[in-house]
Design a protein around this motif. Structure first.
Motif: not given
Length: 313
Positions: A167-169, A171, A209-210, A213-214, A216-217, A220
Motif C-alpha cells: 500500500s502507498r497510503g 491503508e 476517500t481514504d 481505499k481501506v 478496497f484494500t 484485495k
C-alpha cells in the motif's frame, strides 16, 4: 543492530513534532528516534532536528511509501511506529517494547478503540469506519485485533524484514494487521489512551476517500490471502443464480415436454460454467498461497538465525 528504534513518519507536523520527539526521548532514552519527512512544506524537518531526532527523507508521497523506506533502512531488535501528530502518548512505549523484546511478540497493537478514542475523536464517520473495519477483518480472518487502523504499534525484527509493503497510503495499517494474522505471527494488544489533535494541527485523512481505499484494500487482501474462500463464495453465489434461472425452465419441461426459454437456459449454463471456473481458480490459488506460506516460514527461519548469530558475535 540497534535495540529500539522509534519511527515517526511525518508530513507537515511542525505544531506537534517537537513535543512528540521530546516525549519519546524521556520515555525511552536508550532508543534512537527517527523522523521520516515526507515532502513537508513547513518547519517539520528543522524542528525535529532541533529536538534531537535523526531526520531522513522519503520523496514518494504516502504513508505506505514512508514505512517501506523506514523498514528497509533501519535494523533494530524492536521498532515502535508512532504518528507525529501527538495523538498517542509515549507512556505506553515501554510496555510495548518489553512485549517485543521479552515476550517475543511480533506485533503489538496500540488499542485506541477500547479506551478514549470515541470520546476524543470528533469525526463520527471515522469512529464508524474504524468499528466496521475491525469487525470485517476479525470476521474474515478469524482474528482478535482490537484496533486495525491504529498508527501506534511495535514490531519485531522478523516482522519488519518479512512484511511486503504494497500500500502507498494510510491503508498500510490494515495491510500490517492482515499480514500478521495470515502468517500466524504473535500479536498482542495494549490499551492506550488517545487524544485528538491539538488546535492548529490538521488531519491528512479524508474520511470518504481514504475509507474507500481501506475497504478496497480489505477486499484485495482477502482475495490474495484467502483465495479459496473468496472465489468459493463467488462460485456459490453464481451457482445459486444459475439454479434460479434453470429450475423454472426445467419445471416447464417436466410438465409440457417443451423448452420455450432457450436463451434463459443458455445463460444459466454459462453462469454455471463461470461458477465452476471460480471454484477451481480458488482451489489452485489456495495451493499457491500454501506454498508461499511454506517459503515464508523458511525465510523467517533464516532471519531468526541471522539475529542469533549477531547476538553470539
Amino acid at each position: 543492530m540497534e535495540k529500539i528504534a522509534v519511527l515517526i513518519p511525518c508530513y507537515n507536523e511542525e505544531k506537534t513534532i517537537k513535543k512528540v520527539v521530546e516525549d519519546w526521548k524521556k520515555e525511552l532514552p536508550e532508543a534512537t528516534i527517527y523522523v521520516y519527512n515526507n515532502n513537508s512544506t513547513d518547519r517539520t524537518v528543522e524542528i525535529a532536528k532541533e529536538a534531537g531526532a535523526i531526520v531522513r527523507n522519503e520523496y514518494q508521497q504516502g504513508k505506505g511509501n514512508v514505512i517501506r523506506r523506514m523498514f528497509r533502512e533501519i535494523d533494530a531488535q524492536c521498532y515502535i511506529m508512532i504518528d507525529g501528530d501527538d495523538t498517542y502518548p509515549a507512556q505506553f512505549g515501554r510496555e510495548m517494547a518489553e512485549k517485543v523484546l521479552e515476550y517475543k511478540v511480533d506485533m503489538v497493537v496500540g488499542d485506541r478503540l477500547s479506551s478514549t478514542y470515541f470520546e476524543e475523536n470528533k469525526r463520527p464517520f471515522h469512529n464508524l469506519g474504524n468499528s466496521m473495519v475491525r469487525a470485517a477483518i476479525n470476521h474474515l480472518f478469524k482474528s482478535n485485533i482490537r484496533d486495525i487502523m491504529t498508527g501506534y504499534r511495535a514490531f519485531s525484527y522478523q516482522f519488519v524484514k518479512t512484511f511486503p509493503v504494497l500500500s502507498r497510503g494510510f491503508e498500510i495499517e490494515t495491510e500490517m494487521s492482515i499480514h500478521a494474522v495470515d502468517k500466524n505471527m504473535l500479536v498482542d494488544n495494549v490499551i492506550i489512551e488517545y487524544r485528538d489533535r491539538p488546535d492548529g494541527s490538521e488531519s491528512k485523512l479524508n474520511t470518504y476517500t481514504d475509507g474507500m481505499k481501506v475497504l478496497f484494500t480489505i477486499i484485495k487482501l482477502f482475495k490474495g490471502y484467502r483465495p479459496f474462500q473468496f472465489f468459493g463464495s463467488m462460485a456459490f453465489l453464481l451457482m445459486i443464480i444459475a439454479a434460479g434461472l434453470f429450475i423454472p425452465v426445467f419445471m416447464t419441461y417436466l410438465h409440457t415436454g417443451l423448452v420455450p426459454n432457450f436463451p434463459t437456459l443458455i445463460v444459466s449454463g454459462f453462469i454455471a460454467l463461470a461458477a465452476l471456473q471460480a471454484f477451481f481458480s480458488g482451489l489452485i490459488l489456495s495451493t499457491i498461497v500454501q506454498k508461499n506460506r511454506q517459503d515464508f516460514e523458511f525465510k523467517l527461519q533464516l532471519i531468526t538465525n541471522k539475529i542469533d548469530n549477531e547476538k553470539d558475535n
